[in-house]
Design a protein around this motif. Structure first.
Motif, PDB file in Angstrom:
ATOM      1  N   SER A  35       4.954  -8.535  -8.062  1.00 27.72           N
ATOM      2  CA  SER A  35       4.815  -7.477  -9.067  1.00 27.72           C
ATOM      3  C   SER A  35       4.993  -6.102  -8.435  1.00 27.72           C
ATOM      4  O   SER A  35       4.844  -5.948  -7.226  1.00 27.72           O
ATOM      5  CB  SER A  35       3.414  -7.520  -9.676  1.00 27.72           C
ATOM      6  N   ALA A  36       5.241  -5.135  -9.299  1.00 28.82           N
ATOM      7  CA  ALA A  36       5.218  -3.732  -8.855  1.00 28.82           C
ATOM      8  C   ALA A  36       3.841  -3.171  -9.159  1.00 28.82           C
ATOM      9  O   ALA A  36       3.208  -3.562 -10.146  1.00 28.82           O
ATOM     10  CB  ALA A  36       6.287  -2.950  -9.610  1.00 28.82           C
ATOM     11  N   THR A  37       3.354  -2.287  -8.313  1.00 32.95           N
ATOM     12  CA  THR A  37       2.060  -1.638  -8.572  1.00 32.95           C
ATOM     13  C   THR A  37       2.043  -0.220  -8.018  1.00 32.95           C
ATOM     14  O   THR A  37       2.791   0.092  -7.081  1.00 32.95           O
ATOM     15  CB  THR A  37       0.882  -2.423  -7.946  1.00 32.95           C
ATOM     16  N   THR A  38       1.157   0.596  -8.599  1.00 34.04           N
ATOM     17  CA  THR A  38       0.987   1.958  -8.066  1.00 34.04           C
ATOM     18  C   THR A  38      -0.251   2.042  -7.176  1.00 34.04           C
ATOM     19  O   THR A  38      -0.578   3.133  -6.707  1.00 34.04           O
ATOM     20  CB  THR A  38       0.860   2.993  -9.207  1.00 34.04           C
ATOM     21  N   ARG A  39      -0.958   0.921  -6.964  1.00 36.29           N
ATOM     22  CA  ARG A  39      -2.111   1.045  -6.052  1.00 36.29           C
ATOM     23  C   ARG A  39      -1.654   1.000  -4.594  1.00 36.29           C
ATOM     24  O   ARG A  39      -0.550   0.547  -4.283  1.00 36.29           O
ATOM     25  CB  ARG A  39      -3.189  -0.004  -6.364  1.00 36.29           C
ATOM     26  N   GLN A  40      -2.529   1.445  -3.708  1.00 30.30           N
ATOM     27  CA  GLN A  40      -2.226   1.453  -2.269  1.00 30.30           C
ATOM     28  C   GLN A  40      -2.305   0.036  -1.717  1.00 30.30           C
ATOM     29  O   GLN A  40      -3.118  -0.748  -2.197  1.00 30.30           O
ATOM     30  CB  GLN A  40      -3.270   2.303  -1.528  1.00 30.30           C
ATOM     31  N   PRO A  41      -1.492  -0.279  -0.696  1.00 31.00           N
ATOM     32  CA  PRO A  41      -1.623  -1.593  -0.050  1.00 31.00           C
ATOM     33  C   PRO A  41      -3.014  -1.737   0.561  1.00 31.00           C
ATOM     34  O   PRO A  41      -3.581  -0.760   1.037  1.00 31.00           O
ATOM     35  CB  PRO A  41      -0.569  -1.557   1.060  1.00 31.00           C
ATOM     36  N   ARG A  42      -3.590  -2.942   0.514  1.00 30.16           N
ATOM     37  CA  ARG A  42      -4.876  -3.123   1.191  1.00 30.16           C
ATOM     38  C   ARG A  42      -4.728  -4.203   2.260  1.00 30.16           C
ATOM     39  O   ARG A  42      -3.910  -5.114   2.125  1.00 30.16           O
ATOM     40  CB  ARG A  42      -5.996  -3.422   0.192  1.00 30.16           C
ATOM     41  N   GLY A  43      -5.523  -4.071   3.312  1.00 34.25           N
ATOM     42  CA  GLY A  43      -5.510  -5.061   4.397  1.00 34.25           C
ATOM     43  C   GLY A  43      -4.117  -5.255   4.954  1.00 34.25           C
ATOM     44  O   GLY A  43      -3.436  -4.290   5.302  1.00 34.25           O
ATOM     45  N   LYS A  44      -3.699  -6.514   4.997  1.00 31.23           N
ATOM     46  CA  LYS A  44      -2.405  -6.830   5.618  1.00 31.23           C
ATOM     47  C   LYS A  44      -1.276  -6.945   4.597  1.00 31.23           C
ATOM     48  O   LYS A  44      -0.255  -7.574   4.877  1.00 31.23           O
ATOM     49  CB  LYS A  44      -2.532  -8.153   6.377  1.00 31.23           C
ATOM     50  N   GLU A  45      -1.453  -6.381   3.423  1.00 32.37           N
ATOM     51  CA  GLU A  45      -0.429  -6.520   2.391  1.00 32.37           C
ATOM     52  C   GLU A  45       0.896  -5.874   2.831  1.00 32.37           C
ATOM     53  O   GLU A  45       0.908  -4.810   3.439  1.00 32.37           O
ATOM     54  CB  GLU A  45      -0.906  -5.887   1.087  1.00 32.37           C
ATOM     55  N   VAL A  46       1.972  -6.561   2.454  1.00 31.71           N
ATOM     56  CA  VAL A  46       3.298  -6.119   2.878  1.00 31.71           C
ATOM     57  C   VAL A  46       4.136  -5.776   1.643  1.00 31.71           C
ATOM     58  O   VAL A  46       4.154  -6.552   0.672  1.00 31.71           O
ATOM     59  CB  VAL A  46       3.990  -7.260   3.683  1.00 31.71           C
ATOM     60  N   ASN A  47       4.822  -4.638   1.702  1.00 32.00           N
ATOM     61  CA  ASN A  47       5.703  -4.230   0.604  1.00 32.00           C
ATOM     62  C   ASN A  47       6.828  -5.251   0.434  1.00 32.00           C
ATOM     63  O   ASN A  47       7.472  -5.644   1.406  1.00 32.00           O
ATOM     64  CB  ASN A  47       6.285  -2.843   0.898  1.00 32.00           C
ATOM     65  N   GLY A  48       7.039  -5.714  -0.805  1.00 29.83           N
ATOM     66  CA  GLY A  48       8.110  -6.678  -1.059  1.00 29.83           C
ATOM     67  C   GLY A  48       7.641  -8.114  -0.936  1.00 29.83           C
ATOM     68  O   GLY A  48       8.355  -9.044  -1.336  1.00 29.83           O
ATOM     69  N   LYS A  49       6.458  -8.315  -0.376  1.00 28.64           N
ATOM     70  CA  LYS A  49       5.938  -9.686  -0.255  1.00 28.64           C
ATOM     71  C   LYS A  49       4.719  -9.849  -1.167  1.00 28.64           C
ATOM     72  O   LYS A  49       4.653 -10.763  -1.984  1.00 28.64           O
ATOM     73  CB  LYS A  49       5.556  -9.956   1.198  1.00 28.64           C
ATOM     74  N   ASP A  50       3.750  -8.944  -1.042  1.00 22.95           N
ATOM     75  CA  ASP A  50       2.557  -9.011  -1.892  1.00 22.95           C
ATOM     76  C   ASP A  50       2.792  -8.229  -3.185  1.00 22.95           C
ATOM     77  O   ASP A  50       2.421  -8.673  -4.266  1.00 22.95           O
ATOM     78  CB  ASP A  50       1.349  -8.446  -1.137  1.00 22.95           C
ATOM     79  N   TYR A  51       3.361  -7.096  -3.052  1.00 22.66           N
ATOM     80  CA  TYR A  51       3.716  -6.225  -4.180  1.00 22.66           C
ATOM     81  C   TYR A  51       4.908  -5.367  -3.778  1.00 22.66           C
ATOM     82  O   TYR A  51       5.178  -5.183  -2.592  1.00 22.66           O
ATOM     83  CB  TYR A  51       2.563  -5.242  -4.494  1.00 22.66           C
ATOM     84  N   TYR A  52       5.569  -4.786  -4.796  1.00 22.73           N
ATOM     85  CA  TYR A  52       6.448  -3.648  -4.556  1.00 22.73           C
ATOM     86  C   TYR A  52       5.574  -2.422  -4.823  1.00 22.73           C
ATOM     87  O   TYR A  52       5.165  -2.205  -5.968  1.00 22.73           O
ATOM     88  CB  TYR A  52       7.645  -3.672  -5.510  1.00 22.73           C
ATOM     89  N   PHE A  53       5.234  -1.713  -3.776  1.00 24.87           N
ATOM     90  CA  PHE A  53       4.342  -0.552  -3.923  1.00 24.87           C
ATOM     91  C   PHE A  53       5.158   0.672  -4.322  1.00 24.87           C
ATOM     92  O   PHE A  53       6.061   1.083  -3.583  1.00 24.87           O
ATOM     93  CB  PHE A  53       3.577  -0.298  -2.615  1.00 24.87           C
TER      94      PHE A  53
END
Ligand code: ADP
Ligand code: 5GP
Length: 188
Positions: A35-53
């Protein structure tokens, strides 16, 4: 045609835990819809894998350009949405799609995809246990945790709108039930 699994639950119930475990079954050919989100990545989250930030402006531009299948302002000022391009990307791979979306998003998705989709509501054993899990996860501030907990009761009241409810009490038991439901639906 790709089959769709929709998983929704109040935040902290254990949705991410169950979804990542079920995805280890390679024979199910399940791909996670990022999904896309406007929240900040947390912990080990990776752009394009956990979310599109995305920034709020970038997100709003995509709304204007009609690039979302669905989106919700899940928390004040925090947008989350499923991009049409993401569904296309996974369909092109010939895989099934698993969605982790909020409760309203889950109901909207089921209405959209009907029999192509199985919608599963993951229920916490109690709101108190939900709070304990969020505190133990230690990824959100107490203020954020209380926001999530106060939303949970309303979300739980929407559970009957889903095809099926799985209570995440004991993790292994809940996982067994979750896996069987998904397996049966994908093989039907
Ligand atoms: P969600 O994705 O629904 O927000 P998570 O999968 O991040 O929830 O789970 C929230 C926390 O609860 C995590 O720390 C996770 O390890 C824990 N957890 C998940 N399922 C259970 C369970 N059945 N019993 C106890 N703790 C659990
Ligand atoms: P978190 O910030 O904990 O990752 O997610 C918060 C909530 O947003 C969760 O309930 C999650 O399921 C939901 N969410 C994530 N992606 C989407 C999406 O694309 N659409 C909707 N409607 N909700 C989403």
């Amino acid at each position: 045609m790709s089959k769709i699994i929709i998983v929704s639950a109040p935040s902290g119930t254990g949705k991410t835990t169950l979804v990542s475990r079920v995805m280890q079954n390679e024979d199910l050919k399940l791909k996670f819809s990022v999904s896309a989100t406007t929240r900040q990545p947390r912990g080990k989250e990776v752009n394009g894998k956990d979310y599109y930030f995305l920034s709020v402006d970038e997100f709003k531009k995509k709304i204007e350009d009609d690039q979302f299948v669905e989106y919700e302002q899940v928390y004040e000022g925090r947008f989350y949405g499923t991009l049409k391009s993401e569904i296309q990307r996974i369909s092109d791979m010939g895989c099934n799609i698993i969605f982790d979306v909020d409760v309203e998003g889950g109901i909207n998705m089921k209405n959209k995809f009907q029999d192509q989709a199985l919608s599963i509501f993951i229920q916490p054993p109690s709101v108190e246990e939900l709070r304990r899990r969020l505190i133990k996860r230690a990824t959100d501030s107490m203020e954020e945790i209380e926001k999530r907990v106060s939303k949970a009761e309303k979300e739980i009241s929407r559970a009957p709108k889903f095809d099926i409810i799985v209570t995440n009490d004991d993790l292994d038991r809940a996982y067994g039930e979750f896996l069987e439901l998904i397996r049966k639906f994908l093989n039907s």
